[in-house]
Design a protein around this motif. Structure first.
Motif, short mmCIF file in Angstrom:
data_model
loop_
_atom_site.label_atom_id
_atom_site.label_comp_id
_atom_site.label_asym_id
_atom_site.label_seq_id
_atom_site.Cartn_x
_atom_site.Cartn_y
_atom_site.Cartn_z
N MET A 76 -11.98 7.98 5.94
CA MET A 76 -11.55 7.41 4.55
C MET A 76 -10.00 6.38 4.41
O MET A 76 -9.68 6.36 3.50
N THR A 77 -9.74 6.81 5.42
CA THR A 77 -7.98 6.45 5.98
C THR A 77 -8.67 4.62 6.16
O THR A 77 -8.08 4.56 5.91
N THR A 78 -9.01 4.68 7.68
CA THR A 78 -10.35 3.50 8.52
C THR A 78 -11.64 3.47 7.29
O THR A 78 -11.35 1.92 7.57
N ALA B 240 0.70 -1.17 -0.24
CA ALA B 240 0.35 -0.14 -0.08
C ALA B 240 1.04 1.25 0.42
O ALA B 240 -0.09 2.65 0.19
N LEU B 241 1.91 1.39 0.22
CA LEU B 241 2.86 2.29 0.24
C LEU B 241 2.82 3.11 -1.55
O LEU B 241 2.94 4.05 -1.51
N LEU C 132 -8.06 -3.55 7.08
CA LEU C 132 -7.14 -2.58 7.85
C LEU C 132 -5.69 -2.09 7.73
O LEU C 132 -5.49 -1.38 7.75
N GLY C 133 -4.98 -2.98 7.42
CA GLY C 133 -3.63 -2.81 6.97
C GLY C 133 -3.39 -1.23 5.91
O GLY C 133 -3.18 -0.79 5.73
N ALA C 134 -4.61 -1.38 4.75
CA ALA C 134 -4.67 -0.56 3.44
C ALA C 134 -5.40 0.93 3.94
O ALA C 134 -4.73 2.19 3.83
N GLY C 135 -5.91 0.87 4.93
CA GLY C 135 -6.78 1.87 5.50
C GLY C 135 -5.44 2.97 6.17
O GLY C 135 -5.04 3.97 5.68
N VAL C 136 -5.20 1.91 7.02
CA VAL C 136 -3.90 2.34 8.08
C VAL C 136 -2.56 3.86 7.16
O VAL C 136 -2.26 4.31 6.74
N MET C 137 -2.68 2.79 5.66
CA MET C 137 -1.12 3.21 5.15
C MET C 137 -1.62 3.55 3.77
O MET C 137 -1.00 5.00 3.54
N ASN C 138 -3.17 4.22 4.18
CA ASN C 138 -3.82 5.58 3.11
C ASN C 138 -3.53 7.03 3.87
O ASN C 138 -3.73 8.03 3.11
N MET C 139 -2.80 7.00 4.77
CA MET C 139 -2.52 8.40 5.35
C MET C 139 -1.56 8.79 4.61
O MET C 139 -0.94 9.94 5.10
#
Length: 462
Positions: free
Chosen positions: A408-410, A135-136, A171-178
């Motif tokens: 839209m992050t989590t 997700a980087l 969960l993982g993609a949501g946090v990395m969306n920051m």
């Protein structure tokens, strides 16, 4: 921020450089609310595209308000302020797309699958680690395509629930969306005319707490799945690698020179370190980083052109939206609509409540992601929230940080208003409602953990 005083001694945002006579102020506020409302209705009902709505609706409002002669400078001012964000996003998308193309993450995928073996708990944690690495690139669609393609056959062979896969990836993609080139942070920076040092850098500790929580949550979800299934045997020959699609056998390693892979890894680490330490402005880092990566990985002109053509669609879709947002905010700011809407909100919010706006924005952001599209929230709602907070002495950057902690992050991998969500649930073969019920509590807990961390580190105030 320049401010003027309203009734009762409260401060309110100043009117800015373009003249608005006092008798026109109520009309400007009303027109602002109508503009936001029309934008939300037309985009959420898909009557028009977000791009055209961002440009034409505020332009029409400016003409109605009598600002036709001043609209050009307003738009140019808005475009100039979002230009650094647009440049940064364009080159960040190109850079990480190139890294995925070169197979930089393939060894990581193989390593995670080898370590996971036949343990559902390890597979769940490995899913989280893989998702957060992939997700980087800041693109939810590509993240879901890679992770689901790599892991769904493993889940099926172990008879693990696909809801575990969609939930942990969510969960993982949501946090990395920051990340600054991801959707929420990029939109917040563009619409409030801020840079990554004001929005993203202060929430890095909160993001770290979110990553830690995702690992804990994936461990607990995996533990529950292990207890349900028990340790089962995994046929290693069926383990896939990213890019092959669900059910595809393990692909041979891409034939890349080890020195080239080491170079790409070192360059990526250097970029991320430069991002955190702010050695250069973020747009400059990615412009230089992509140019170096392109010439090293694709030394001929023809291959570089092929690279640009392959990823041009992704770049154009993102950057045109950012510049359209510049038109939207340029007009709403120049005509003082945002100022007057914020002043109206300040007038009805109790003084004792106003200081808690950052926490309220952070905590309500994730549930609101199920109601608003990211464009509707960040381009329509966030500017008014930021200006309202300004009336209580709260900086717009703090409201931006609060917004990206949840909205839209989590929430984005749960929202039916986000197209990438349907890639995740569609490829995994689960229903959206099941996915939402399974992971909503864990996702909301992620927002609460990051909000608490942001409060402790001073990124937002209580």
């Amino acid at each position: 921020m320049d401010k003027s005083t309203t009734d009762g001694g409260r401060e309110r945002p100043a009117l800015g450089n373009f003249s608005v006579t006092p008798e026109r102020i109520p009309m400007i506020a009303t027109l602002g609310f109508l503009t936001i409302g029309l934008f939300l209705v037309l985009t959420m009902t898909k009557r028009v595209s977000v791009l055209t709505a961002l440009v034409l609706i505020p332009a029409l409002a400016a003409l109605v308000a009598g600002f036709g002669g001043e609209m050009g400078p307003m738009i140019l001012d808005g475009l100039a302020k979002v230009a650094p964000t647009g440049i940064m996003i364009a080159f960040a998308v190109l850079y990480f797309s190139l890294m995925i193309d070169t197979g930089l993450f393939d060894p990581l995928i193989r390593g995670i699958l080898r370590l996971a073996k036949d343990d559902p708990l390890r597979i769940a944690v490995g899913t989280a680690v893989l998702t957060m690495c992939v997700a980087l690139d800041g693109d939810g669609a590509s993240t879901f395509l890679i992770t689901v393609s790599a892991l769904l056959p493993v889940y099926k062979r172990l008879r693990m629930s696909p809801l575990v896969l969609t939930g942990v990836v969510c969960l993982g993609a949501g946090v990395m969306n920051m990340v600054p080139w991801g959707g929420p942070t990029a939109r917040a920076m563009a619409v409030l005319k801020l840079d990554s040092s004001q929005v993203f850098t202060p929430v890095l500790p909160a993001m770290a707490a979110g990553i830690a929580w995702v690992l804990v949550a994936s461990y607990l979800i995996g533990l529950r799945e292990r207890r349900r299934l028990g340790a089962l045997s995994l046929d290693r020959e069926a383990v896939p690698v990213a890019g092959g699609g669900p059910g595809t056998p393990l692909a041979p390693a891409r034939t890349r020179h080890p020195l080239l892979t080491a170079f790409n890894l070192a360059l990526t680490v250097a970029l991320l370190v430069g991002l955190v330490t702010q050695v250069m402005p973020l747009p400059v880092l990615f412009v230089i980083g992509f140019a170096i990566a392109a010439i090293v990985n694709h030394p001929t002109w023809e291959k570089q052109q092929e690279l640009l053509e392959r990823h041009a669609k992704s770049v154009v879709l993102v950057t045109t939206m950012i510049f359209a947002a510049g038109v939207f905010t340029g007009i709403l700011t120049g005509t003082k609509m945002i100022d007057e809407m914020a002043a109206a909100f300040v007038g009805v919010i109790p003084e004792s409540f106003g200081g808690h706006l950052p926490v309220l924005v952070a905590v309500t952001g994730m549930p609101l992601s199920l109601v608003f599209t990211p464009d509707a929230y960040y381009f329509g709602v966030l500017p008014v929230l930021a200006q309202t907070a300004g009336g209580f002495g709260i900086e717009s950057a703090e409201i931006a940080r609060a917004a990206i902690l949840g909205q839209m992050t989590t929430g984005f991998p749960l929202s039916p208003l986000t197209a990438a969500t349907f890639i995740l649930v569609g490829m995994s073969g689960v229903q959206l409602g099941q996915h939402q019920r399974f992971i909503f509590g864990w996702a909301f807990a992620t927002t609460l953990v990051m909000t608490a961390a942001a409060l402790l580190t001073g990124a937002i105030s209580l």
